[in-house]
Motif scaffolding. Sequence first.
Motif, short mmCIF file in Angstrom:
data_model
loop_
_atom_site.label_atom_id
_atom_site.label_comp_id
_atom_site.label_asym_id
_atom_site.label_seq_id
_atom_site.Cartn_x
_atom_site.Cartn_y
_atom_site.Cartn_z
N TYR A 121 -16.47 -8.63 -4.46
CA TYR A 121 -15.06 -9.20 -3.78
C TYR A 121 -14.50 -10.24 -4.48
O TYR A 121 -13.26 -10.16 -4.87
CB TYR A 121 -15.44 -9.20 -2.56
CG TYR A 121 -14.04 -9.64 -1.53
CD1 TYR A 121 -13.12 -8.69 -1.29
CD2 TYR A 121 -13.74 -10.87 -1.23
CE1 TYR A 121 -12.13 -8.75 -0.54
CE2 TYR A 121 -12.54 -11.21 -0.72
CZ TYR A 121 -11.85 -10.19 -0.30
OH TYR A 121 -10.57 -10.49 0.45
N ASN A 180 -18.07 -9.16 4.95
CA ASN A 180 -17.14 -8.87 5.91
C ASN A 180 -16.55 -10.02 6.54
O ASN A 180 -15.35 -10.18 6.94
CB ASN A 180 -18.07 -8.24 7.20
CG ASN A 180 -18.58 -6.81 7.08
OD1 ASN A 180 -18.00 -6.15 6.19
ND2 ASN A 180 -19.51 -6.52 7.74
N VAL A 182 -13.86 -11.05 3.92
CA VAL A 182 -12.42 -10.29 4.16
C VAL A 182 -11.65 -10.58 5.19
O VAL A 182 -10.45 -10.71 5.33
CB VAL A 182 -13.02 -8.58 4.22
CG1 VAL A 182 -11.65 -7.81 4.52
CG2 VAL A 182 -13.72 -8.19 2.72
N ASP A 228 -9.78 -14.02 4.59
CA ASP A 228 -9.06 -14.01 3.59
C ASP A 228 -7.53 -13.76 3.96
O ASP A 228 -7.25 -12.74 4.35
CB ASP A 228 -9.53 -13.20 2.49
CG ASP A 228 -9.00 -13.23 0.98
OD1 ASP A 228 -7.90 -13.97 0.93
OD2 ASP A 228 -9.51 -12.86 0.11
N VAL A 277 -5.26 -10.77 2.19
CA VAL A 277 -5.70 -9.46 2.18
C VAL A 277 -5.57 -8.96 3.76
O VAL A 277 -5.63 -10.01 4.95
CB VAL A 277 -6.84 -8.88 2.03
CG1 VAL A 277 -7.20 -9.04 0.49
CG2 VAL A 277 -8.07 -9.59 2.74
N ASN A 304 -7.18 -5.80 6.47
CA ASN A 304 -8.02 -4.79 6.45
C ASN A 304 -8.17 -4.05 7.78
O ASN A 304 -7.80 -4.62 8.77
CB ASN A 304 -9.39 -5.22 6.04
CG ASN A 304 -10.12 -5.94 7.14
OD1 ASN A 304 -9.61 -6.99 7.62
ND2 ASN A 304 -11.32 -5.55 7.43
N ASN A 326 -14.75 -0.15 4.94
CA ASN A 326 -13.71 -1.11 4.88
C ASN A 326 -12.47 -0.99 4.05
O ASN A 326 -12.67 -0.80 2.94
CB ASN A 326 -14.13 -2.37 4.81
CG ASN A 326 -13.47 -3.54 5.36
OD1 ASN A 326 -12.25 -3.48 5.62
ND2 ASN A 326 -13.98 -4.78 5.47
N ILE A 355 -9.11 -2.18 2.65
CA ILE A 355 -8.62 -3.49 2.44
C ILE A 355 -7.53 -3.52 1.47
O ILE A 355 -7.34 -2.74 0.54
CB ILE A 355 -9.59 -4.49 1.74
CG1 ILE A 355 -11.00 -4.36 2.59
CG2 ILE A 355 -9.22 -5.92 1.47
CD1 ILE A 355 -12.10 -4.92 1.71
#
Length: 172
Positions: free
Chosen positions: A103, A146, A149, A152, A155, A157, A167, A169
Amino acid sequence: HIQGRLLEMLVRMLRPQRILEIGTFTGYSALSMAAGLEEGGELHTIEVEDELEELAQSFFDRSPHGAKIRLHIGSALDIAPALGMEFDLVFIDGDKREYPDYYRMAMRTLVRSGSYLLADNILWYGKVTEPAAHNDRHTQALLEFNRMVVEDPRVENVIVPLRDGLNLIRVK
């Protein structure tokens, strides 16, 4: 089969020109995405296990979509940045312990605003709903991924609870 069809449909909907897949295994997901890829599109897939190269390549060679696929053998963390390109879609399905690193790498150099990342197996047999054992590095890494994400702001998701979790995203 249902996840393969979903990947093909997502590729048809998103219309990426360049796809990166991390974790090839037998090549099924690469072939599914390549089936949805428009003419002129390309898919780079990276597999760390060199003993799978011949098997995956044999499936690519027999497929009408195989010419769209470039198979790379080695560590995705080394190979992907060395390709020197941005991707419209990144499918993460490699070593679960490296998901956080995949990621970070993708967000640093491989994607841009409007790109998508798809991460497979993020529910990890339901293990991500409970505290991870101190020696369960796979579950610990998926929990970290997880969390990264969700936290963040670059993004958005949604988790699709198909099979072992996917997932979706979008990079804002």
